[in-house]
Design a protein around this motif. Structure first.
Motif, PDB file in Angstrom:
ATOM      1  N   LEU A  80      -5.390 -17.911 -21.391  1.00 42.79           N
ATOM      2  CA  LEU A  80      -6.220 -16.757 -21.755  1.00 42.79           C
ATOM      3  C   LEU A  80      -7.460 -16.662 -20.874  1.00 42.79           C
ATOM      4  O   LEU A  80      -7.872 -15.566 -20.480  1.00 42.79           O
ATOM      5  N   THR A  81      -8.051 -17.810 -20.558  1.00 42.58           N
ATOM      6  CA  THR A  81      -9.226 -17.805 -19.684  1.00 42.58           C
ATOM      7  C   THR A  81      -8.843 -17.345 -18.281  1.00 42.58           C
ATOM      8  O   THR A  81      -9.552 -16.547 -17.665  1.00 42.58           O
ATOM      9  N   ALA A  82      -7.722 -17.832 -17.768  1.00 42.85           N
ATOM     10  CA  ALA A  82      -7.263 -17.397 -16.447  1.00 42.85           C
ATOM     11  C   ALA A  82      -6.897 -15.917 -16.459  1.00 42.85           C
ATOM     12  O   ALA A  82      -7.193 -15.193 -15.503  1.00 42.85           O
ATOM     13  N   LEU A  83      -6.288 -15.450 -17.524  1.00 48.72           N
ATOM     14  CA  LEU A  83      -5.941 -14.036 -17.638  1.00 48.72           C
ATOM     15  C   LEU A  83      -7.199 -13.168 -17.684  1.00 48.72           C
ATOM     16  O   LEU A  83      -7.255 -12.105 -17.061  1.00 48.72           O
ATOM     17  N   ALA A  84      -8.212 -13.627 -18.398  1.00 47.37           N
ATOM     18  CA  ALA A  84      -9.481 -12.891 -18.436  1.00 47.37           C
ATOM     19  C   ALA A  84     -10.103 -12.829 -17.045  1.00 47.37           C
ATOM     20  O   ALA A  84     -10.647 -11.792 -16.648  1.00 47.37           O
ATOM     21  N   ALA A  85     -10.002 -13.923 -16.286  1.00 45.50           N
ATOM     22  CA  ALA A  85     -10.533 -13.920 -14.921  1.00 45.50           C
ATOM     23  C   ALA A  85      -9.739 -12.982 -14.023  1.00 45.50           C
ATOM     24  O   ALA A  85     -10.300 -12.311 -13.164  1.00 45.50           O
ATOM     25  N   TYR A  86      -8.451 -12.913 -14.234  1.00 44.26           N
ATOM     26  CA  TYR A  86      -7.583 -12.077 -13.403  1.00 44.26           C
ATOM     27  C   TYR A  86      -7.763 -10.591 -13.689  1.00 44.26           C
ATOM     28  O   TYR A  86      -7.737  -9.769 -12.786  1.00 44.26           O
ATOM     29  N   LEU A  87      -7.978 -10.236 -14.949  1.00 48.43           N
ATOM     30  CA  LEU A  87      -8.010  -8.828 -15.344  1.00 48.43           C
ATOM     31  C   LEU A  87      -9.387  -8.174 -15.258  1.00 48.43           C
ATOM     32  O   LEU A  87      -9.483  -6.956 -15.364  1.00 48.43           O
TER      33      LEU A  87
END
Length: 121
Positions: free
Chosen positions: A77-84
């Motif tokens: 979720l943290t990586a997805l937040a960084a990506y989006l």
């Protein structure tokens, strides 16, 4: 001809994603180090590295699986937040997501560790 490209024009998005995953590795080591230091280990840094490799597991398998699932979901979720996200919103979103995920993970580990100690003792 259509050239395949990433979905983001930000060239640093992968550095944010890798940074989020590295943050989880550092936090995992920090929690293992703190646990070893509290238990009175003579070499908490070395023992924490061994704990990361699961040399000895203080949790029963069902708690360990749930703990790792929480950890990996939080990292994802943290990586997805960084990506989006991008810009200042990225910093805030990644920080809050990581903070919530680490808090949930630490709370679960603390709660299950005391249950496991009661069941053993």
């Amino acid at each position: 001809m259509y050239l395949a490209r990433g979905s983001s024009d930000d060239p640093y998005v992968w550095l944010w994603v890798l940074g989020a995953l590295a943050l989880y590795a550092v936090i995992s080591y920090g929690l293992a180090y703190r646990a070893r230091a509290r238990r009175g280990s003579s070499h908490p840094a070395k023992d924490a590295v061994h704990d990361l490799k699961d040399r000895e597991d203080p949790q029963p398998p069902e708690y360990r699986l749930a703990s790792r699932a929480i950890m990996f979901c939080g990292a994802g979720l943290t990586a997805l937040a960084a990506y989006l996200t991008s810009g200042a919103l990225r910093v805030v979103t990644v920080g809050l997501t990581a903070l919530v995920a680490v808090t949930v993970w630490a709370w679960f580990d603390h709660r299950t560790r005391s249950r496991a100690a009661v069941q053993r003792g």
